[in-house]
Design an enzyme around this catalytic site. Structure first.
Site, PDB file in Angstrom:
ATOM      1  N   GLY A 128     170.427  50.734  19.578  1.00 15.56           N
ATOM      2  CA  GLY A 128     170.213  49.972  18.347  1.00 15.56           C
ATOM      3  C   GLY A 128     168.767  49.548  18.200  1.00 15.56           C
TER       4      GLY A 128
ATOM      5  N   THR B 199     171.658  67.462  16.393  1.00 14.89           N
ATOM      6  CA  THR B 199     170.326  67.660  16.982  1.00 14.89           C
ATOM      7  C   THR B 199     170.502  68.533  18.226  1.00 14.89           C
ATOM      8  OG1 THR B 199     170.505  65.616  18.272  1.00 14.89           O
ATOM      9  CG2 THR B 199     169.451  65.446  16.108  1.00 14.89           C
ATOM     10  N   LEU B 200     169.556  69.457  18.402  1.00 19.43           N
ATOM     11  CA  LEU B 200     169.715  70.478  19.443  1.00 19.43           C
ATOM     12  C   LEU B 200     168.556  70.486  20.436  1.00 19.43           C
ATOM     13  CD1 LEU B 200     170.834  73.262  16.919  1.00 19.43           C
ATOM     14  CD2 LEU B 200     172.334  71.991  18.472  1.00 19.43           C
TER      15      LEU B 200
ATOM     16  N   GLY C 100     165.948  72.644  18.110  1.00 18.37           N
ATOM     17  CA  GLY C 100     165.764  72.168  16.727  1.00 18.37           C
ATOM     18  C   GLY C 100     166.916  71.323  16.226  1.00 18.37           C
TER      19      GLY C 100
ATOM     20  N   ASP D 207     159.160  62.677  29.103  1.00 17.67           N
ATOM     21  CA  ASP D 207     160.361  61.846  29.305  1.00 17.67           C
ATOM     22  C   ASP D 207     161.165  61.923  28.003  1.00 17.67           C
ATOM     23  OD1 ASP D 207     162.238  59.853  29.613  1.00 17.67           O
ATOM     24  OD2 ASP D 207     160.798  58.219  29.870  1.00 17.67           O
TER      25      ASP D 207
ATOM     26  N   ASP E 143     166.939  58.710  19.590  1.00 16.89           N
ATOM     27  CA  ASP E 143     166.794  57.490  18.775  1.00 16.89           C
ATOM     28  C   ASP E 143     165.620  57.623  17.815  1.00 16.89           C
ATOM     29  OD1 ASP E 143     168.917  56.382  20.174  1.00 16.89           O
ATOM     30  OD2 ASP E 143     167.593  55.533  21.701  1.00 16.89           O
TER      31      ASP E 143
HETATM   32  O1  RIB Z   1     168.959  56.328  23.919  1.00 16.60           O
HETATM   33  C1  RIB Z   1     168.223  55.747  24.953  1.00 16.60           C
HETATM   34  C2  RIB Z   1     168.775  54.386  25.277  1.00 16.60           C
HETATM   35  O2  RIB Z   1     170.061  54.542  25.816  1.00 16.60           O
HETATM   36  C3  RIB Z   1     168.002  53.612  26.328  1.00 16.60           C
HETATM   37  O3  RIB Z   1     166.962  52.838  25.783  1.00 16.60           O
HETATM   38  C4  RIB Z   1     169.072  52.802  27.018  1.00 16.60           C
HETATM   39  O4  RIB Z   1     168.984  51.428  26.789  1.00 16.60           O
HETATM   40  C5  RIB Z   1     170.392  53.387  26.542  1.00 16.60           C
HETATM   41  O5  RIB Z   1     171.017  52.554  25.668  1.00 16.60           O
END
Ligand code: RIB
Length: 307
Positions: free
Chosen positions: A41, A222-223, A227, A248, A254
């Protein structure tokens, strides 16, 4: 400017870099450790804000030191409104224990803590404005997401759900979703899909048809390095990924969702919004950590122009 409401998790991320993960019963030495704001979130809220949206985060942190520090970060460094972030004195803040290995892949254990206390009544006093976007994920309780999306629909607000991490889901929640965004693993989980049909267009089309909960719903898969794929009732869109050197992958999904939701709120066409999300996701892999790696609107525009 997009206005985005995010009902979602807020975690303290604790990330160890390792050559490889320990086997059961084994202890190994890690290379480094870092602490930062995370949670799907909060990450998506920050991603949306960096990509140009005005963002309201609805969530909960614990009464511990992590909660105090994360609230200060959200308000200060990240410039998000935290009027709807509660402190829950008798709960711990959500924590994510993350390892990132030498292939830059992550593995995560999340302890939800206060995120599990976010309830429908905490949504009731959020005043959503017409034309906004409501965004959520599966690190807060589903009845709360349902209440959030019901309220969104009654106000003419577009709903975007990233049902991650994958979990059992009720159809009456999926029916409230305008844009469903999953990664490949989640797509297979939700559709009972066949892993062997993999990334073929036909396989993805069948998966999307399986996932779609109502006629107007847009399904986005999402792949990663392959892509993104999207399916609407009238078209299929496939876009390549941007070529970057990943460090990383934490938070890349997100970054995609936050930037994509902003682009949808800005009124961009679906193909443009997908490309914006794909650019943001790629950029997020080039730096360590979840929130530190989330790209700005300018960085997203640059990589899109250069390609
Ligand atoms: O999508 C990555 C997130 O997944 C991390 O920040 C961690 O907190 C988990 O919720």
């Amino acid at each position: 400017m997009s206005h985005i409401y995010v009902a979602g998790s807020i975690n303290q991320d604790i990330t160890a870099r390792v050559q490889r993960r320990p086997r059961p019963g084994e202890t190994i030495a890690g290379e480094s450790v870092s602490f930062g704001l995370g949670g799907k979130g909060a990450n998506q809220a920050v991603a949306a804000a960096r990509s140009g949206a005005s963002v309201e985060l609805i969530g909960a942190v614990g009464g511990d030191r992590f909660g105090e520090e994360l609230l200060a970060d959200l308000d200060g460094e990240h410039g998000l409104s935290t009027a709807h972030v509660r402190r829950v004195p008798d709960s711990s803040t959500g924590v994510a224990l993350i390892t990132v290995d030498s292939d830059s892949e992550n593995a995560i254990v999340v302890v939800p803590g206060a995120n599990a206390t976010l309830a429908p009544e905490h949504i009731a006093d959020v005043e959503m404005s017409d034309g906004a976007v409501a965004l959520s994920q599966f690190e807060v309780p589903q009845p709360t997401i349902r209440a959030f999306f019901e309220q969104a629909q009654s106000r003419g607000v577009t709903t975007v759900l990233n049902p991650a991490p994958a979990d059992d889901v009720r159809d009456d929640l999926l029916e409230l979703v305008d844009y469903l965004v999953v990664n490949e693993t989640e797509a297979l989980f939700y559709s009972d899909g066949d892993a062997n049909s993999g990334l073929s267009t036909a396989g993805l089309e069948a998966t999307a048809a399986d996932l779609r909960a109502h006629d107007e719903q847009v399904v986005v898969v999402t792949l990663g390095r392959a892509g993104v794929f999207a399916s609407t009732p009238s078209e299929t869109i496939e876009l390549d990924a941007y070529a970057v050197d990943p460090v990383d992958t934490t938070g890349a999904g997100d970054a995609f969702v936050g930037a994509f939701a902003t682009a949808i709120g800005d009124g961009l066409a679906l193909q443009d919004a997908l490309d914006t999300g794909t650019a943001a996701g790629a950029l997020a892999t080039t730096e360590a950590g979840a929130t530190p790696s989330l790209p700005t609107r300018a960085a997203i525009q640059n990589i899109r122009q250069d390609s």
